[in-house]
Design an enzyme around this catalytic site. Structure first.
Site, PDB file in Angstrom:
ATOM      1  N   CYS A 240      55.406  35.792  69.563  1.00 20.74           N
ATOM      2  CA  CYS A 240      54.547  34.966  68.716  1.00 20.74           C
ATOM      3  C   CYS A 240      53.793  34.060  69.675  1.00 20.74           C
ATOM      4  O   CYS A 240      54.392  33.171  70.279  1.00 20.74           O
ATOM      5  CB  CYS A 240      55.352  34.137  67.717  1.00 20.74           C
ATOM      6  SG  CYS A 240      54.332  32.894  66.881  1.00 20.74           S
ATOM      7  N   CYS A 243      53.418  30.091  68.129  1.00 17.14           N
ATOM      8  CA  CYS A 243      54.583  29.187  68.203  1.00 17.14           C
ATOM      9  C   CYS A 243      55.742  30.029  68.696  1.00 17.14           C
ATOM     10  O   CYS A 243      55.761  30.396  69.863  1.00 17.14           O
ATOM     11  CB  CYS A 243      54.845  28.481  66.878  1.00 17.14           C
ATOM     12  SG  CYS A 243      54.623  29.470  65.391  1.00 17.14           S
TER      13      CYS A 243
END
Lengths: 357, 95
Positions: A240, A243
């Site tokens: 990701c 985040c």
């Protein structure tokens, strides 16, 4: 992050103290700067607690009032001290989960609030992380002090929440108990079933969570689940870049390197070099590397290939070959001999922590 | 939860917007202005623990690695992108 010692396939090897300490340092700063302190600031902004509440709680805090009971290392050797630091970190992470649950209920918070507050979209809001230097001994001493300090703030925050009436000691104790019972790691059994049951595998790949419900494994609840299959032609990797989205509700706590800026940047710039340099994984030229960046409401994990030499093994035995790394694409599932060796060294696939969301 | 009202289908060539069209911040910078192909259609997804309201339909877009990075390996990056960030790629822009 530089060099091959940052992370290895068998990170659980207790003989590699450096790797263990690095993992505690990285995780501790991550949880403080990304999970805990931004939340306090969020709640201060909204008047749920104030700085004065924290100061008063600090003054009023008596030893027998403390929520988190300090422990002592079981021995003076380096291994005992490393384990002690790891357990302490675990308690800190669970403590954050504890207060976050109350904060979420009190304020109707969602993850997206925290992402903004901690600077995922705007560097301006980022809380500086501490850097670590020195000999292993110095770093361990520093970690002990940091853990003491950070847990101190957590303790004070708990007192302030109680004092302000956002929670009671009994509620918190009940939740604290639950946090110690939750064990969301289901990666091993899911993959083992997919390796042995073609109908289940098909269902898992096409319906995600729905297949887990039928299997009787808790299916998690965050977003849509997509499982991507490794084959002779494709090697999948998950990240990701915004985040650190991860199917923690099924796989448990996220490995520290998955949240690290270095992995999140390099894996989409040069995936082959990234997995080679960070995990010692050479993906053959015959395979296409497909990196999945889970930027929104889908959570991914990889269905690794079944290792050679596992014919006739039971699902229970197969489940032990499944590592966290292999579900992210940072490694392959272990071959039986590797697993035996890892088990001997005390490096069983970790039972990851509960994550505070 | 899934909507039947989706603009793109698997295989469609698309371009990611450069500017943020609605304020939803969850499109990483490295794919903005880049060309890709729809790899999966997710539709409308509910994710109440993560965010309020429901975002526009979601797609997984496949990008050649060389489109989004200076690396020329024959690998690919698959990113989840909401509909408002995407526009149809005209034939002459595809090369």
């Amino acid at each position: 992050m530089s060099g091959k010692h940052d992370h290895k396939a068998f990170e659980g090897h207790m003989h590699d103290f450096e790797a263990h300490i690095r993992a505690v340092e990285e995780d501790l700063e991550y949880y403080r700067a990304k999970r805990f302190e931004p939340r306090i600031i969020y709640l201060i902004r909204r008047g749920v607690v104030t700085f004065s509440d924290l100061l008063k709680a600090r003054v009023a805090l008596k030893r027998n009032n403390q929520f988190f009971k300090p422990r002592k290392p079981q021995g003076k050797n380096i291994e005992a001290r490393v384990r002690y630091l790891e357990e302490w970190l675990d308690a800190y992470v669970k403590g954050i989960a504890l207060v976050s649950a109350r904060a979420v209920e009190a304020m109707d918070m969602v993850t997206e609030d925290n992402r903004k507050e901690r600077g995922d979209y705007d560097d301006f809001f980022k809380i500086q992380k501490k850097e670590h230097h020195g000999t292993l001994e110095e770093r361990m001493v520093n970690l002990e002090q940091d853990l003491k300090d950070y847990q101190g703030l957590l303790e004070v925050f708990v007192q302030a929440l109680i004092k302000r009436g956002w929670s009671t000691r009994e509620q918190l104790q009940q939740r604290w108990q639950q946090l110690h019972e939750e064990r969301p790691w289901a990666g091993g059994v899911i993959v083992a079933k997919a390796w042995t049951d073609p109908a289940f595998k098909q269902a898992l790949l096409s319906t995600g969570r729905e297949a887990l419900r039928e299997m009787g494994v808790h299916q998690g609840k965050v977003g849509k689940l997509v499982v991507v299959e490794n084959t002779d032609k494709v090697h999948n990797v998950i990240v990701c870049t915004l985040c650190s989205c991860y199917p923690y509700d099924i796989l448990g706590d996220t490995p520290w390197w998955y949240k690290h800026e270095s992995y999140r940047t390099k894996i989409v710039q040069n995936p082959r070099a990234c997995v080679r340099d960070m995990f010692g994984l050479e993906v053959p030229a015959s395979k296409e590397v497909q990196v999945y960046d889970s930027t929104s409401d889908v959570r991914y994990f990889v269905l690794p290939q079944r290792p050679a030499g596992t014919e006739g093994m039971s699902e229970e035995e197969l489940a032990k070959l499944v590592t966290v790394d292999s579900l992210i694409g940072a490694g392959y599932a272990l071959e039986p001999l590797q697993q035996k060796k890892a088990e001997k060294l005390g490096a069983t696939p970790e039972a990851p922590r509960v994550r505070p969301d | 939860m899934e909507s039947t009202n989706r603009k793109y289908k698997i295989g469609d060539a698309v371009m990611v917007a450069v500017e943020n069209p609605t304020g939803n911040p969850r499109t990483p910078h490295y794919i903005r202005g880049k060309r890709g192909v729809i790899g999966a259609v997710h539709g409308l997804l509910e994710n109440v623990r993560d965010h309020r309201n429901i975002h526009n339909p979601l797609y997984t877009v496949r990008f050649d690695l060389s489109e989004v990075s200076t690396c020329h390996d024959q690998d690919s990056i698959w990113v989840d992108v909401h509909e408002e960030w995407l526009s149809e790629l005209r034939l002459e822009e595809r090369n």
